[in-house]
Design a protein around this motif. Structure first.
Motif, PDB file in Angstrom:
ATOM      1  N   LEU A 198       0.643  -1.355   0.049  1.00  0.00           N
ATOM      2  CA  LEU A 198      -0.014  -0.004  -0.036  1.00  0.00           C
ATOM      3  C   LEU A 198       0.893   1.120   0.137  1.00  0.00           C
ATOM      4  N   LYS A 199       0.386   2.357  -0.718  1.00  0.00           N
ATOM      5  CA  LYS A 199       1.263   3.607  -0.820  1.00  0.00           C
ATOM      6  C   LYS A 199       0.091   4.657  -0.320  1.00  0.00           C
ATOM      7  N   TYR A 200       0.692   5.869   0.355  1.00  0.00           N
ATOM      8  CA  TYR A 200      -0.137   7.074   0.526  1.00  0.00           C
ATOM      9  C   TYR A 200       0.677   8.162   0.213  1.00  0.00           C
ATOM     10  N   CYS A 201      -0.021   9.252  -0.653  1.00  0.00           N
ATOM     11  CA  CYS A 201       0.758  10.228  -1.120  1.00  0.00           C
ATOM     12  C   CYS A 201      -0.295  11.515  -0.792  1.00  0.00           C
ATOM     13  N   ALA A 202       0.260  12.607  -0.076  1.00  0.00           N
ATOM     14  CA  ALA A 202      -0.566  13.422   0.481  1.00  0.00           C
ATOM     15  C   ALA A 202      -0.101  15.141   0.066  1.00  0.00           C
ATOM     16  N   ASP A 203      -1.134  15.854  -0.316  1.00  0.00           N
ATOM     17  CA  ASP A 203      -0.573  17.195  -0.616  1.00  0.00           C
ATOM     18  C   ASP A 203      -0.734  18.106   0.656  1.00  0.00           C
ATOM     19  N   ILE A 204      -0.099  17.652   1.710  1.00  0.00           N
ATOM     20  CA  ILE A 204       0.414  18.346   3.029  1.00  0.00           C
ATOM     21  C   ILE A 204       0.656  17.415   3.866  1.00  0.00           C
ATOM     22  N   ALA A 205       1.684  17.562   4.489  1.00  0.00           N
ATOM     23  CA  ALA A 205       2.286  16.521   5.482  1.00  0.00           C
ATOM     24  C   ALA A 205       1.392  16.230   6.721  1.00  0.00           C
ATOM     25  N   PRO A 206       1.228  14.970   6.851  1.00  0.00           N
ATOM     26  CA  PRO A 206       0.575  14.621   8.308  1.00  0.00           C
ATOM     27  C   PRO A 206       1.144  14.811   9.399  1.00  0.00           C
ATOM     28  N   ALA A 207       0.528  14.788  10.554  1.00  0.00           N
ATOM     29  CA  ALA A 207       1.562  15.134  11.654  1.00  0.00           C
ATOM     30  C   ALA A 207       2.526  14.058  11.928  1.00  0.00           C
ATOM     31  N   ASN A 208       2.644  13.033  11.502  1.00  0.00           N
ATOM     32  CA  ASN A 208       3.484  11.947  11.730  1.00  0.00           C
ATOM     33  C   ASN A 208       4.303  11.734  10.556  1.00  0.00           C
ATOM     34  N   ALA A 209       4.469  12.455   9.630  1.00  0.00           N
ATOM     35  CA  ALA A 209       5.159  12.278   8.155  1.00  0.00           C
ATOM     36  C   ALA A 209       6.419  11.830   8.454  1.00  0.00           C
ATOM     37  N   GLU A 210       7.258  12.219   9.327  1.00  0.00           N
ATOM     38  CA  GLU A 210       8.649  11.844   9.627  1.00  0.00           C
ATOM     39  C   GLU A 210       8.523  10.327   9.946  1.00  0.00           C
ATOM     40  N   GLU A 211       7.814   9.885  10.787  1.00  0.00           N
ATOM     41  CA  GLU A 211       7.574   8.578  11.145  1.00  0.00           C
ATOM     42  C   GLU A 211       7.380   7.581   9.852  1.00  0.00           C
ATOM     43  N   MET A 212       6.250   8.297   9.197  1.00  0.00           N
ATOM     44  CA  MET A 212       5.846   7.495   7.926  1.00  0.00           C
ATOM     45  C   MET A 212       7.109   7.263   6.863  1.00  0.00           C
ATOM     46  N   LYS A 213       7.770   8.353   6.614  1.00  0.00           N
ATOM     47  CA  LYS A 213       8.924   8.317   5.900  1.00  0.00           C
ATOM     48  C   LYS A 213       9.844   7.215   6.114  1.00  0.00           C
ATOM     49  N   ALA A 214      10.288   7.265   7.538  1.00  0.00           N
ATOM     50  CA  ALA A 214      11.111   6.277   7.964  1.00  0.00           C
ATOM     51  C   ALA A 214      10.808   4.857   7.981  1.00  0.00           C
ATOM     52  N   LYS A 215       9.491   4.802   8.090  1.00  0.00           N
ATOM     53  CA  LYS A 215       8.917   3.391   8.073  1.00  0.00           C
ATOM     54  C   LYS A 215       8.631   2.990   6.657  1.00  0.00           C
ATOM     55  N   PHE A 216       8.211   3.743   5.903  1.00  0.00           N
ATOM     56  CA  PHE A 216       7.680   3.343   4.379  1.00  0.00           C
ATOM     57  C   PHE A 216       8.359   3.700   3.131  1.00  0.00           C
ATOM     58  N   GLY A 217       9.534   4.512   3.345  1.00  0.00           N
ATOM     59  CA  GLY A 217      10.490   4.917   2.152  1.00  0.00           C
ATOM     60  C   GLY A 217       9.324   5.596   1.010  1.00  0.00           C
ATOM     61  N   THR A 218       9.902   4.919   0.013  1.00  0.00           N
ATOM     62  CA  THR A 218       8.969   5.430  -1.290  1.00  0.00           C
ATOM     63  C   THR A 218       7.629   5.072  -1.354  1.00  0.00           C
ATOM     64  N   ARG A 219       7.106   4.514  -0.414  1.00  0.00           N
ATOM     65  CA  ARG A 219       5.728   4.131  -0.375  1.00  0.00           C
ATOM     66  C   ARG A 219       4.751   5.348   0.089  1.00  0.00           C
ATOM     67  N   PHE A 220       5.578   6.220   0.704  1.00  0.00           N
ATOM     68  CA  PHE A 220       4.966   7.440   1.275  1.00  0.00           C
ATOM     69  C   PHE A 220       5.651   8.938   0.730  1.00  0.00           C
ATOM     70  N   PHE A 221       4.868   9.426   0.598  1.00  0.00           N
ATOM     71  CA  PHE A 221       5.161  11.147   0.042  1.00  0.00           C
ATOM     72  C   PHE A 221       4.219  12.198   0.545  1.00  0.00           C
TER      73      PHE A 221
END
Length: 306
Positions: free
Chosen positions: A243-266
């Motif tokens: 699964l992937k998630y891409c958002a036009d505004i960073a969620p509050a947990n953006a750093e956590e998601m980037k660390a966990k999911f790499g290119t599956r999150f932006f």
């Protein structure tokens, strides 16, 4: 009659020139407050304004209290959660937005995000194509309709869920309507979110919906971050590595998601949907025209605090 344009992030010069032309041609005075950093400057500037144009600037109850002559405020853009509607209504101030002016910019961004995620954020490795994939439009309004039209150009099969739009209308535009929101998510490889943030929708998109998506499912959010249940999105993506998630505004947990999911999150660092020269100009001119119509004919077509 004084029209104040108050923008922490100013309109482009072309837009300001156009606004000035519309306002002064109508016989009104234009005042500018740009790049202000102290809200007290806004309080002072709005004190004798009859009309106010803002972008993402917050029109709080304090701003309303300071604006003793204010009769109308227009948010240049579709969203209007930066306006205190209750305070405006209590004072008899008409609050408006400018729907549709940013729609193409947001729709193009949504499709651009799909390409970006399909190609693993342009990192080495095998990606996938949009052609032949199923796209679900969650809310078939101005932006959703344009996103659907662009997606069909990519060869995508487009579905839509919107209880406020007749199924026949969707079918006439080559869109496959679905009756249940859950069916949209279980059917489509990509979901493009275009719902507003309100009491019914806040945190409504979470584990239950995302976990229904087909293998490789990707959620694209160019709406509001408030509609996402961020903790549940993390849970779904932890359980399913596709699964992937891409958002036009960073969620509050953006750093956590980037660390966990790499290119599956932006996520974009700031909301980018309306950040085009064309949208900037269109929304500003629309706001000015709506103010002139309101004063000249009483037109309240785009009032949002009815």
């Amino acid at each position: 009659m004084k029209v104040l344009v108050a923008t922490e992030k100013p309109f482009a010069k072309t837009a300001v020139d156009g606004i000035r032309n519309i306002v002064e041609k109508a016989g009104y005075t234009l005042a500018l407050l740009e790049k202000y950093t102290d809200v007290n400057d806004l309080y002072k500037a709005v004190a004798d304004a009859d009309a106010l144009i803002v972008r993402s600037d917050k029109v709080t109850k304090e701003v309303v209290a300071a604006a003793q002559n204010l009769k109308i405020v227009v948010r240049a853009g579709a969203g209007f959660d930066n306006l205190d509607l209750a305070a405006c209504t209590e004072r008899g101030i008409v609050a408006m937005n400018t729907p549709g002016q940013n729609s193409n910019a947001v729709a193009e961004l949504a499709l651009g995000m799909m390409v970006y995620m399909a190609r693993n954020q342009y990192t080495p490795g095998t990606g996938s194509e949009l052609k032949g994939k199923k796209l679900g439009i969650h809310a078939y309004g101005n932006v959703g309709r344009l996103a659907a039209h662009i997606a069909k150009g990519f060869g995508m099969e487009v579905y839509a869920f919107d209880p406020f739009v007749p199924a026949d209308k969707m079918k006439a535009e080559g869109i496959i309507p679905v009756e249940k929101m859950e069916d949209l998510y279980s059917t489509c490889h990509y979901i493009s979110l275009h719902i507003p943030a309100n009491e019914q929708t806040k945190k409504s998109i979470g584990y239950n919906l995302l976990s229904r998506m087909p293998k490789g499912g990707c959620l694209i959010n160019t709406a509001r971050k408030e509609v996402i249940n961020e903790e549940e999105i993390v849970k779904a993506m932890e359980e399913r590595a596709d699964l992937k998630y891409c958002a036009d505004i960073a969620p509050a947990n953006a750093e956590e998601m980037k660390a966990k999911f790499g290119t599956r999150f932006f996520a974009t660092p700031k909301k980018m949907g309306a950040e085009t020269a064309e949208a900037n100009i269109n929304a500003g001119l629309a706001a000015a025209n709506q103010i002139v119509k309101f004063f000249q004919t009483g037109d309240k077509t785009f009032q949002v605090n009815k």
